[in-house]
Design an enzyme around this catalytic site. Sequence first.
Site, PDB file in Angstrom:
ATOM      1  N   ASP A  37       4.338   0.553   2.720  1.00  0.00           N
ATOM      2  CA  ASP A  37       5.760   0.435   2.390  1.00  0.00           C
ATOM      3  C   ASP A  37       6.421  -0.612   3.282  1.00  0.00           C
ATOM      4  O   ASP A  37       5.964  -0.867   4.403  1.00  0.00           O
ATOM      5  CB  ASP A  37       6.436   1.803   2.581  1.00  0.00           C
ATOM      6  CG  ASP A  37       7.798   1.857   1.904  1.00  0.00           C
ATOM      7  OD1 ASP A  37       8.117   0.957   1.095  1.00  0.00           O
ATOM      8  OD2 ASP A  37       8.555   2.804   2.192  1.00  0.00           O
ATOM      9  N   ASN A  85       6.745   2.822 -10.228  1.00  0.00           N
ATOM     10  CA  ASN A  85       6.978   1.399  -9.927  1.00  0.00           C
ATOM     11  C   ASN A  85       7.247   0.533 -11.167  1.00  0.00           C
ATOM     12  O   ASN A  85       7.701  -0.602 -11.054  1.00  0.00           O
ATOM     13  CB  ASN A  85       5.821   0.795  -9.121  1.00  0.00           C
ATOM     14  CG  ASN A  85       5.817   1.214  -7.661  1.00  0.00           C
ATOM     15  OD1 ASN A  85       4.778   1.216  -7.001  1.00  0.00           O
ATOM     16  ND2 ASN A  85       6.983   1.572  -7.124  1.00  0.00           N
TER      17      ASN A  85
END
Length: 263
Positions: A37, A85
């Site tokens: 991340d 996503n």
Amino acid sequence: MSLEQLLASIPPGSHDETLARQVNFEQLPAHVAIIMDGNGRWAAQRHLPRVEGHRAGIDSVRDVVETSARLGIEVLTLYAFSVENWKRPRAEVNTLMMLLKRYIRLELSTLLKNNIQFRVIGRAEELSPDVQHELELGIRQTATNTGMQFNIALNYGGRAEIVDAARRAIAAGVAADDLDERRFSDFLYTAGQPDPDLLIRTSGEMRVSNFLLWQIAYAEIWVTETLWPDFRRRDLLEAVVAYQKRDRRYGGIKPSPVALGAK
Ligand code: FPP
């Protein structure tokens, strides 16, 4: 693997060497899972488009895959693209898919050289045919490798995986009475692999983000402020050293010296 094999790739006298010498090779996590991340923030800090963060993140992937294999980690799982996503701008999704294809094409020889078996976990059948083709090539060519298993989680969701496993168990005709945790885990994408002992998340967020929900039941979680594109060998070694200092109890209690029969 051994300390010597790991040290062969580390500059002598470096901080990485100090960390490598702290690793207990008898107590390595069998499975390390990573939530990569912070790519967007890394790019924003440099006034670059978000996709530049993903591009830079590929160098971290290379470093971590190679270091994990040298360490002797059995399974490494990287969370590259979640079922959520797809909500990102189309251009960003396309760039991520392009980077993934390019990574496999360029890194295949390194994966082969390091005896790494490449796999994909997630609903790969929903990815575009060109991506699937590239993935299948990587999976096929590394299928007989006997070293580290390297899973890329793609179009992956922990809840989706549990639903898929339930469907497969039903399709296989497993009777309700025969279904227990061990049997159920045979229907997960990670069937046959040990559960993660160590879950790493970069960029400081304290979330599990629908990642390996079943498998992380007893994983030790290690969160670092480092953004994924800055994550390197030293960060992985730090995580492993920290993991080895944890007291894992799996819901039980630590046996006292008295209970163990010590005087
Ligand atoms: C999270 O950062 C990262 C991703 C959604 C993608 C990770 C993908 C790569 C590193 C490249 C491809 C991977 C492989 C395995 C070849 P973010 O964009 O959510 O960052 P932010 O939270 O700072 O916005």
